[in-house]
Design an enzyme around this catalytic site. Structure first.
Site, PDB file in Angstrom:
ATOM      1  N   LYS A   1      -6.161 -16.290 -14.359  1.00  0.00           N
ATOM      2  CA  LYS A   1      -7.195 -16.037 -13.355  1.00  0.00           C
ATOM      3  C   LYS A   1      -8.134 -14.924 -13.792  1.00  0.00           C
ATOM      4  O   LYS A   1      -7.701 -13.919 -14.346  1.00  0.00           O
ATOM      5  CB  LYS A   1      -6.485 -15.640 -12.049  1.00  0.00           C
TER       6      LYS A   1
ATOM      7  N   LYS B   1       0.841  -1.216   0.000  1.00  0.00           N
ATOM      8  CA  LYS B   1       0.000   0.000   0.000  1.00  0.00           C
ATOM      9  C   LYS B   1       0.866   1.252   0.000  1.00  0.00           C
ATOM     10  O   LYS B   1       0.538   2.246  -0.653  1.00  0.00           O
ATOM     11  CB  LYS B   1      -0.922   0.025   1.227  1.00  0.00           C
TER      12      LYS B   1
ATOM     13  N   LYS C   1     -10.740  -8.811 -10.895  1.00  0.00           N
ATOM     14  CA  LYS C   1     -11.112  -7.418 -11.079  1.00  0.00           C
ATOM     15  C   LYS C   1      -9.929  -6.626 -11.610  1.00  0.00           C
ATOM     16  O   LYS C   1     -10.007  -5.927 -12.599  1.00  0.00           O
ATOM     17  CB  LYS C   1     -11.552  -6.863  -9.723  1.00  0.00           C
TER      18      LYS C   1
HETATM   19  P1  AMP Z   1     -11.161 -10.493  -4.658  1.00  0.00           P
HETATM   20  O1  AMP Z   1     -12.293  -9.523  -4.599  1.00  0.00           O
HETATM   21  O2  AMP Z   1     -10.453 -10.541  -5.968  1.00  0.00           O
HETATM   22  O3  AMP Z   1     -10.249 -10.382  -3.471  1.00  0.00           O
HETATM   23  O4  AMP Z   1     -11.825 -11.941  -4.495  1.00  0.00           O
HETATM   24  C1  AMP Z   1     -12.544 -12.339  -3.372  1.00  0.00           C
HETATM   25  C2  AMP Z   1     -12.531 -13.842  -3.302  1.00  0.00           C
HETATM   26  O5  AMP Z   1     -13.107 -14.394  -4.481  1.00  0.00           O
HETATM   27  C3  AMP Z   1     -11.122 -14.446  -3.226  1.00  0.00           C
HETATM   28  O6  AMP Z   1     -10.650 -14.600  -1.933  1.00  0.00           O
HETATM   29  C4  AMP Z   1     -11.306 -15.796  -3.881  1.00  0.00           C
HETATM   30  O7  AMP Z   1     -11.779 -16.733  -2.918  1.00  0.00           O
HETATM   31  C5  AMP Z   1     -12.400 -15.563  -4.882  1.00  0.00           C
HETATM   32  N1  AMP Z   1     -11.887 -15.391  -6.261  1.00  0.00           N
HETATM   33  C6  AMP Z   1     -11.547 -14.233  -6.875  1.00  0.00           C
HETATM   34  N2  AMP Z   1     -11.172 -14.471  -8.161  1.00  0.00           N
HETATM   35  C7  AMP Z   1     -11.283 -15.796  -8.359  1.00  0.00           C
HETATM   36  C8  AMP Z   1     -11.053 -16.674  -9.472  1.00  0.00           C
HETATM   37  N3  AMP Z   1     -10.660 -16.219 -10.667  1.00  0.00           N
HETATM   38  N4  AMP Z   1     -11.261 -17.986  -9.302  1.00  0.00           N
HETATM   39  C9  AMP Z   1     -11.683 -18.470  -8.111  1.00  0.00           C
HETATM   40  N5  AMP Z   1     -11.919 -17.721  -7.033  1.00  0.00           N
HETATM   41  C10 AMP Z   1     -11.730 -16.396  -7.137  1.00  0.00           C
END
Ligand code: AMP
Length: 329
Positions: free
Chosen positions: A194, A111, A197
């Site tokens: 993957k 950060k 976002k």
């Molecule tokens: P994020 O908002 O990217 O931190 O994602 C929140 C949660 O969603 C993560 O801790 C993962 O468990 C799940 N997640 C995010 N992207 C993926 C992905 N491409 N495949 C599987 N699980 C995901």
């Protein structure tokens, strides 16, 4: 029964990776454990959102999770800032957190690099608030991604430290909740490993069919196999992985056979994947819109969640105050 806690960041919309990788597991867990799901709006203040954005982001994320099937009757779903006990415990926990160890956390260092003009104290003590979120319900299991593992270790450390300082056995050391074989990783359609976002390759639950079709049709593939059973390129393998998630096994087999026989037409396969994603997500999208517009329902959900969460939190806080030595006269 284990108490499970998971935080939800009120930033951005849910994509298929979030849904199949996390939310679907929550839907099962909420009936098997004592689950607390909270929207981490206090945490989000470290990035200084505007008041309008802050409220709207909470509302959006709440509507999305409810539309996916999180059940406010089965689990305790609450907004972090609705539970003032969290802020008080956070203050108390800060007294046993050392600046040196906080400065060394990877996320803080990241950060500092990412937002050098806004290195606020909230960022430094972010792990203390995260630990507090877990300890306030004396949660034993926390579903975490790999990137969050260090925070869970810090929480265990603070739980241990508190128990040692006050010679009690009060806070359990939380463990990572293990999804085991249910863990699904949703790949990106841009040939990357993957969907995410920050990767900018997400298919969002609120995307309308036209947007979904456009995104899927532009998925990265290759010139096609030239010999039977040829190893798949990353893009094609990703398309198959997504197909496995949303299409029937027969459909997957049909296209796999075509691939192995070098007869595959990626355009046809993409059209099929797009339709199956649309059919899967359509009812969820409609439900998101319905819930988002239904302020009475949202108010009922957050009020109920706040009441349940505060009941659990105030019990912990009362115990902690006594342990520390804030005794009633
Ligand atoms: P994020 O908002 O990217 O931190 O994602 C929140 C949660 O969603 C993560 O801790 C993962 O468990 C799940 N997640 C995010 N992207 C993926 C992905 N491409 N495949 C599987 N699980 C995901």
């Amino acid at each position: 029964m284990d108490t499970v806690l998971s935080g939800i960041r009120p930033t951005g919309n849910l994509h298929m990776g979030n849904y199949f990788g996390a939310v679907k597991n929550f839907l099962k867990m909420q009936h098997e454990y004592n689950c607390f799901f909270f929207i981490a709006d206090l945490h989000s203040l470290t990035t200084h959102p505007t008041p309008t954005d802050l409220h709207d982001n909470v509302r959006k994320v709440l509507a999305e999770y409810l539309a996916c099937g999180l059940d406010p009757e089965a689990a305790t779903i609450y907004v972090q800032s609705d539970v003032p006990e969290i802020s008080e415990l956070y203050l108390l926990m800060n007294m046993n957190a050392y600046v040196g160890e906080l400065q060394r956390t990877t996320t803080f260092k990241e950060k500092m690099r990412k937002q050098p003009d806004n290195v606020n104290a909230g960022l430094l003590t972010y792990p203390v608030l995260m630990a507090t979120d877990i300890l306030i319900h004396r949660a034993t299991k926390v579903p975490v991604g790999k990137d969050q593992k260090p925070h869970l270790e810090i929480t265990a450390k603070y739980a241990r430290r508190f128990n040692q300082i006050y010679k009690v056995d009060y806070f359990p050391e939380p463990e990572a909740f293990n999804y085991g074989k249910d863990l699904v990783k949703v790949p990106g359609l841009d040939g990357s490993g993957k969907m995410g976002k920050s990767e900018g390759n997400g298919i969002y639950l609120i995307d309308d069919p036209k947007v979904i079709r456009k995104k899927v049709m532009s998925a990265v593939t290759d010139a096609g196999p030239t010999e039977p059973h040829q190893k798949m390129s990353d893009g094609v393998a990703n398309l198959f992985t997504i197909m496995k998630i949303v299409s029937t096994p027969d459909m997957v087999k049909f296209y796999k056979d075509k691939y192995n026989a070098c007869e595959i037409r990626y355009g046809d396969m993409k059209k099929q994947v797009a339709e199956d994603i649309v059919n899967y997500l359509n009812p969820i999208r409609e439900r998101i819109q319905e819930i988002y517009a239904d302020n009475d329902y949202l108010r009922k959900v957050v009020n109920m969640g706040a009441e349940k969460a505060r009941e659990s939190a105030s019990k912990t806080l009362k115990d902690v105050r006594e342990i520390i030595g804030f005794k009633p006269f």
